[in-house]
Design a protein around this motif. Structure first.
Motif, short mmCIF file in Angstrom:
data_model
loop_
_atom_site.label_atom_id
_atom_site.label_comp_id
_atom_site.label_asym_id
_atom_site.label_seq_id
_atom_site.Cartn_x
_atom_site.Cartn_y
_atom_site.Cartn_z
N UNK A 32 27.56 42.22 56.41
CA UNK A 32 28.07 42.16 55.04
C UNK A 32 27.13 41.40 54.12
N UNK A 33 27.00 41.92 52.91
CA UNK A 33 26.43 41.11 51.84
C UNK A 33 27.48 40.07 51.47
N UNK A 34 27.04 38.86 51.25
CA UNK A 34 27.98 37.75 50.98
C UNK A 34 27.69 37.14 49.62
N UNK A 35 28.74 36.72 48.97
CA UNK A 35 28.53 36.13 47.65
C UNK A 35 29.63 35.19 47.24
N UNK A 36 29.44 34.61 46.07
CA UNK A 36 30.41 33.70 45.47
C UNK A 36 30.79 34.20 44.08
N UNK A 95 35.39 31.44 44.88
CA UNK A 95 35.81 32.36 45.93
C UNK A 95 34.61 32.91 46.68
N UNK A 96 34.76 32.94 47.98
CA UNK A 96 33.79 33.57 48.86
C UNK A 96 34.14 35.06 48.96
N UNK A 97 33.12 35.91 49.06
CA UNK A 97 33.37 37.35 49.09
C UNK A 97 32.41 38.05 50.04
N UNK A 98 32.90 39.12 50.65
CA UNK A 98 32.08 39.95 51.53
C UNK A 98 32.19 41.39 51.09
N UNK A 99 31.04 42.07 51.04
CA UNK A 99 31.02 43.47 50.62
C UNK A 99 30.03 44.25 51.47
N UNK A 100 30.15 45.58 51.42
CA UNK A 100 29.31 46.43 52.26
C UNK A 100 27.83 46.31 51.90
N UNK A 101 27.55 46.09 50.62
CA UNK A 101 26.16 45.88 50.22
C UNK A 101 26.11 45.04 48.94
N UNK A 102 24.93 44.63 48.58
CA UNK A 102 24.77 43.71 47.46
C UNK A 102 25.17 44.34 46.13
N UNK A 103 24.87 45.63 45.95
CA UNK A 103 25.21 46.29 44.69
C UNK A 103 26.72 46.29 44.48
N UNK A 110 34.67 44.33 46.40
CA UNK A 110 34.62 43.42 47.54
C UNK A 110 35.60 43.87 48.62
N UNK A 111 35.14 43.78 49.86
CA UNK A 111 36.02 44.13 50.98
C UNK A 111 36.95 42.97 51.37
N UNK A 112 36.42 41.76 51.31
CA UNK A 112 37.21 40.60 51.72
C UNK A 112 36.98 39.43 50.76
N UNK A 113 38.07 38.72 50.47
CA UNK A 113 38.02 37.51 49.65
C UNK A 113 38.52 36.33 50.46
N UNK A 114 37.98 35.15 50.16
CA UNK A 114 38.55 33.93 50.66
C UNK A 114 39.70 33.50 49.77
N UNK A 115 40.33 32.39 50.13
CA UNK A 115 41.49 31.92 49.37
C UNK A 115 41.09 31.08 48.16
N UNK A 116 39.85 30.66 48.11
CA UNK A 116 39.36 29.89 46.97
C UNK A 116 39.36 28.40 47.21
N UNK A 117 38.43 27.71 46.56
CA UNK A 117 38.38 26.25 46.60
C UNK A 117 38.11 25.74 45.19
N UNK A 118 38.85 24.71 44.79
CA UNK A 118 38.77 24.19 43.42
C UNK A 118 37.57 23.26 43.26
N UNK A 119 36.82 23.52 42.22
CA UNK A 119 35.73 22.63 41.82
C UNK A 119 36.04 22.14 40.41
N UNK A 120 36.07 20.83 40.23
CA UNK A 120 36.35 20.24 38.93
C UNK A 120 35.22 19.29 38.56
N UNK A 121 34.62 19.53 37.41
CA UNK A 121 33.51 18.70 36.95
C UNK A 121 33.96 17.94 35.72
#
Length: 123
Positions: A32-36, A95-103, A110-121
């Motif tokens: 999987x191509x992986x992304x945020x 959110x973290x994400x997985x997909x079949x390819x980068x495009x 996206x094929x799969x998502x994570x549940x998410x994590x909060x970032x506060x600045x």
């Protein structure tokens, strides 16, 4: 089936750093191509960065270029997002994400998502 679990979010002052992790289950992580992506309150989810399946190609959204670095360790089924020089406008659920390819991933298909994590600045 792939399950994605993010960690590493939290509260940080402007100018600080955080490192997010995304742990993937299963033995197909390297296929999987992986992304945020991130979603700020009241706004749509937007692309942040991706890393290709073998890790040779990376791409960033304009707002994070030069500050964020995406990496992956296929042996550990884990992806990372090193975030430096954080700004209040980086505040969002990441959110973290997985997909079949980068495009497809860049388009948000996206094929799969994570549940998410909060970032506060804070400013």
């Amino acid at each position: 089936q792939v399950q994605l679990v993010e960690s590493g979010g939290g509260l940080v002052q402007a100018g600080g750093s955080l490192r997010l992790s995304c742990a993937a289950s299963g033995r197909t992580f390297s296929t999987y191509a992986m992304g945020w992506f991130r979603q700020a309150p009241g706004k749509e989810r937007v692309f942040v960065a991706y890393r290709s399946r073998a890790g040779g190609t990376e791409y960033y959204g304009d707002s994070v270029k030069g500050r964020f670095t995406i990496s992956r360790d296929n042996a550990k089924n884990t992806m990372y997002l090193q975030m430096n020089s954080l700004k209040p406008e980086d505040t969002a659920v990441y959110y973290c994400a997985a997909a079949a390819n980068s495009l497809l991933l860049r388009r948000g298909t996206v094929d799969y998502w994570g549940q998410g994590t909060q970032v506060t600045v804070s400013s």
